[in-house]
Write an enzyme that holds these catalytic residues in place. Structure first.
Site, PDB file in Angstrom:
ATOM      1  N   GLU A  70      15.424  17.047  31.135  1.00 27.90           N
ATOM      2  CA  GLU A  70      14.225  16.890  31.950  1.00 27.90           C
ATOM      3  C   GLU A  70      13.360  18.139  31.718  1.00 27.90           C
ATOM      4  O   GLU A  70      13.764  19.248  32.060  1.00 27.90           O
ATOM      5  CB  GLU A  70      14.641  16.779  33.420  1.00 27.90           C
ATOM      6  CG  GLU A  70      13.693  15.998  34.282  1.00 27.90           C
ATOM      7  CD  GLU A  70      14.216  15.812  35.701  1.00 27.90           C
ATOM      8  OE1 GLU A  70      13.684  14.951  36.398  1.00 27.90           O
ATOM      9  OE2 GLU A  70      15.149  16.534  36.121  1.00 27.90           O
TER      10      GLU A  70
ATOM     11  N   ASN B 282      16.773  14.378  40.455  1.00 25.82           N
ATOM     12  CA  ASN B 282      17.389  14.639  41.755  1.00 25.82           C
ATOM     13  C   ASN B 282      16.590  14.094  42.923  1.00 25.82           C
ATOM     14  O   ASN B 282      17.146  13.899  44.009  1.00 25.82           O
ATOM     15  CB  ASN B 282      17.650  16.129  41.922  1.00 25.82           C
ATOM     16  CG  ASN B 282      18.888  16.549  41.161  1.00 25.82           C
ATOM     17  OD1 ASN B 282      19.911  15.882  41.214  1.00 25.82           O
ATOM     18  ND2 ASN B 282      18.793  17.629  40.406  1.00 25.82           N
TER      19      ASN B 282
ATOM     20  N   HIS C 171      15.899  21.127  32.353  1.00 24.19           N
ATOM     21  CA  HIS C 171      16.988  20.675  33.207  1.00 24.19           C
ATOM     22  C   HIS C 171      17.947  19.826  32.382  1.00 24.19           C
ATOM     23  O   HIS C 171      17.706  18.641  32.137  1.00 24.19           O
ATOM     24  CB  HIS C 171      16.441  19.884  34.393  1.00 24.19           C
ATOM     25  CG  HIS C 171      17.492  19.393  35.330  1.00 24.19           C
ATOM     26  ND1 HIS C 171      17.316  18.290  36.138  1.00 24.19           N
ATOM     27  CD2 HIS C 171      18.748  19.859  35.595  1.00 24.19           C
ATOM     28  CE1 HIS C 171      18.406  18.093  36.843  1.00 24.19           C
ATOM     29  NE2 HIS C 171      19.286  19.027  36.536  1.00 24.19           N
TER      30      HIS C 171
ATOM     31  N   SER D  93      17.613  22.481  38.997  1.00 18.41           N
ATOM     32  CA  SER D  93      17.596  21.038  39.226  1.00 18.41           C
ATOM     33  C   SER D  93      16.652  20.646  40.355  1.00 18.41           C
ATOM     34  O   SER D  93      16.498  19.460  40.639  1.00 18.41           O
ATOM     35  CB  SER D  93      19.014  20.540  39.541  1.00 18.41           C
ATOM     36  OG  SER D  93      19.595  21.304  40.576  1.00 18.41           O
TER      37      SER D  93
END
Length: 286
Positions: A140, A178, A128, A107
């Site tokens: 992702e 993130n 991800h 992440s």
């Protein structure tokens, strides 16, 4: 995350080798997958035949070499620790076929860095997934500096085959998800740390005022406070910007073993079978 990824691929007809460090961990993973498939059957999302087929598509291994030697795609979902991931990819580099695609569910850790320990960095990419993997639509897809367009296109297409929505992003600390989410969670922790409001109050503002499905402190517990801290450290180091520095309260909680759901307590405490949110004793108003 690992069992969720295995579940998703198996449910969509792929043969899956699920690898963990011991059989006990694998048994827990299969138990979770079976329980989640049972819930899907109960809700009418799948039937018993598809559940059985999905479970039959999964083979478990504790021997990494045996699991990956014939794999076309390997997805690493180890804990968010750079050393562990690099060591795993060094082993994958040795055990896998030369044309295998090596993906990481990281992440925040650089795909370019991970790829640098392999002989074919063009075949290394980020996938991800969001938690819980069987339910969340987003993947992702992170291109490292050397990741080829062919590998990227393959993973984008594969993600669609899994009934996911892939979004291609470039390899910078935290990627997109993130880089945006963790500063918000960190700011929520600072808001608690500085006494602006309590746990329930902060989460209620974000749920009712910003239409978030869960508040940032509950979400941090769900992700794992240790994972949040690890990601913030990657952002802080990667950008060298103080705005990403983790809140001292978060650091103390992780040091004390308060990691959220996985440890039974974080900003909330988690009692088996109790779905009601109960603020952890440390943060309850006297």
């Amino acid at each position: 995350m690992g069992n969720g990824i295995a579940h998703t691929f198996a449910q969509h007809g792929f043969n899956v080798a699920m690898v963990d460090i011991n059989q006990e961990a694998l048994d827990r993973g299969l138990q979770t997958i079976t329980g989640n498939l049972d819930r899907q059957v109960k809700k009418g999302a799948i039937d018993e035949n598809l559940k059985t087929a999905a479970l039959n598509n999964i083979t478990t291994f504790t021997d990494l070499k045996a699991a990956v030697s014939n794999a076309d795609l390997v997805i690493e979902a180890a804990t968010e620790n750079q050393e562990i991931k690099l060591n795993l990819f060094k082993q994958l580099n040795e055990f896998c076929k030369d044309d295998a695609i090596l993906a990481s569910n990281t992440s925040s850790i650089s795909i370019t860095l991970i790829a640098s320990v392999t002989k074919n960095p063009g075949n290394v990419i980020g996938m991800h997934f969001m938690n819980p993997v069987p339910l969340m639509k987003l993947v992702e897809v992170i291109k490292g500096y050397a990741t080829t367009d062919e590998v990227t296109n393959t993973i984008m297409t594969l993600s669609v085959q899994l009934s996911k929505v892939p979004v291609e992003v470039n390899d910078y600390p935290g990627f997109v998800a993130n880089r945006i989410l963790m500063p918000m969670i960190n700011e929520a922790i600072y808001t608690l740390y500085e006494g602006v409001a309590g746990v329930e109050e902060i989460d209620t503002v974000m749920k009712l005022g910003m239409a978030h499905p869960m508040g940032p402190l509950q979400l941090a517990d769900f992700i794992g406070l240790d994972v949040c801290l690890a990601i913030l450290n990657v952002l802080h180091t990667g950008f060298g910007n103080q705005k990403y520095a983790p809140c001292p309260l978060l650091i103390n909680m992780v040091t004390a073993g308060q990691k959220g759901i996985k440890s039974g307590s974080g900003f909330y405490k988690y009692i088996g079978g109790n779905k009601d949110l109960i603020v952890a004793d440390k943060f309850r108003k006297q």
